[in-house]
Design an enzyme around this catalytic site. Structure first.
Site, PDB file in Angstrom:
ATOM      1  N   SER A  71     -34.076  10.456   0.791  1.00  0.00           N
ATOM      2  CA  SER A  71     -33.605   9.079   0.719  1.00  0.00           C
ATOM      3  C   SER A  71     -33.169   8.779  -0.704  1.00  0.00           C
ATOM      4  O   SER A  71     -33.564   9.470  -1.650  1.00  0.00           O
ATOM      5  CB  SER A  71     -34.741   8.123   1.116  1.00  0.00           C
ATOM      6  OG  SER A  71     -34.426   6.777   0.824  1.00  0.00           O
ATOM      7  N   TYR A  93     -43.482   5.396   1.457  1.00  0.00           N
ATOM      8  CA  TYR A  93     -42.171   5.929   1.819  1.00  0.00           C
ATOM      9  C   TYR A  93     -41.498   6.556   0.602  1.00  0.00           C
ATOM     10  O   TYR A  93     -41.035   7.698   0.649  1.00  0.00           O
ATOM     11  CB  TYR A  93     -41.302   4.811   2.387  1.00  0.00           C
ATOM     12  CG  TYR A  93     -39.907   5.225   2.790  1.00  0.00           C
ATOM     13  CD1 TYR A  93     -39.664   5.753   4.049  1.00  0.00           C
ATOM     14  CD2 TYR A  93     -38.822   5.069   1.920  1.00  0.00           C
ATOM     15  CE1 TYR A  93     -38.378   6.131   4.425  1.00  0.00           C
ATOM     16  CE2 TYR A  93     -37.547   5.443   2.289  1.00  0.00           C
ATOM     17  CZ  TYR A  93     -37.328   5.971   3.548  1.00  0.00           C
ATOM     18  OH  TYR A  93     -36.064   6.350   3.917  1.00  0.00           O
TER      19      TYR A  93
END
Length: 256
Positions: free
Chosen positions: A139, A152
């Site tokens: 990401s 995350y």
């Protein structure tokens, strides 16, 4: 560039980015095994793609589930040549100090431990195929410090690092490992944030907008293909310039 003779396992392939990757792999001549907890949705996607696709229940945090999907893929298509570690859980949206230990561990288990298990389970199959390609979906939050991403962000940084060390370890065996770093992309997982595809709808990115799932597929299929035969340990941001630097509007300048 094509994916003829490629057989790829895609995790989280029942929707969003995973579905887009699965569809593009088949469109380019490859075969795909779609692994997902959403069994009915995965089966529907596979049925729509025809004989080049199959689906299988997959819990990425369960080693036995991983062994089952590798076995099913080899039985359906023969040698496995690729893995797209795409399945993930979204950020909690709170400061790290406010994230509960239970939430942190759950997010890390899916986004990092699941990637580890995927590589650990698929590498023996890639060895049987005399090599292959692993694409780990990290990401933009795995490239910069991004507030309110907690477990995350930590997991996606971990995926980035695990990709590099694995690339070094596996290069002598003709197994390539690379990471792709999406920015803000409109998918079912991100839709609840209220983002849209409107121009100017995401001013934090120099591109000024969020991405579409199909804009991520080229990066993934390139890394799965023989065109990327000398590419390993790389990280490819597909984020509209988000991690490159502040947008011109954020610097007080318009696009003119």
């Amino acid at each position: 560039m094509d994916l003829n003779d490629k057989v790829v396992i895609v995790t989280g392939g029942a929707g969003g980015l995973g579905e887009a990757y699965s569809r593009e792999i088949v469109a380019m001549g490859g075969k795909v095994m779609i692994g997902d907890l959403l069994v009915d949705k995965a089966a529907a996607v596979a049925a729509d793609l025809g004989d080049a696709a199959r689906s299988q229940h997959l819990d990425v945090t369960d080693p036995d589930s991983w062994q089952d999907i590798v076995t099913a893929t080899e039985e359906a298509f023969g040698k496995v040549t690729g893995l797209v570690n795409n399945a993930g859980a979204s950020a909690s949206g709170v400061r790290l100090i406010d994230e509960s230990p239970e939430t942190f561990r759950k997010i890390v288990d899916i986004n990092l431990y699941g990637v580890f298990l995927g590589m650990r389970s698929v590498i023996p199959a890639l060895r049987r195929a005399d090599g292959g390609s692993i694409v780990n979906i990290s990401s933009a939050a795995g490239m910069v410090g991004m507030a309110l991403t907690g477990g995350y962000g930590a997991a996606k940084w971990g995926v980035r690092g695990m990709t590099k060390l694995s690339a070094v370890e596996l290069a002598p065996e003709n197994i390539r490992v690379n990471s792709v770093h999406p920015g803000m992309v409109l998918t079912p997982m991100t839709a609840p944030t209220g983002i849209t595809l409107d121009e100017g709808g995401f001013p934090s990115a120099p591109a000024g907008r969020v991405g579409r799932p199909e804009e991520l597929t080229g990066a993934v299929t390139y890394l799965l293909s023989d065109a990327a035969s000398y590419t390993t340990g790389a990280e490819l941001a597909v984020d509209g310039g988000w991690t490159a630097g502040p947008a011109m509007t954020e610097l007080g300048q318009n696009s003119d």
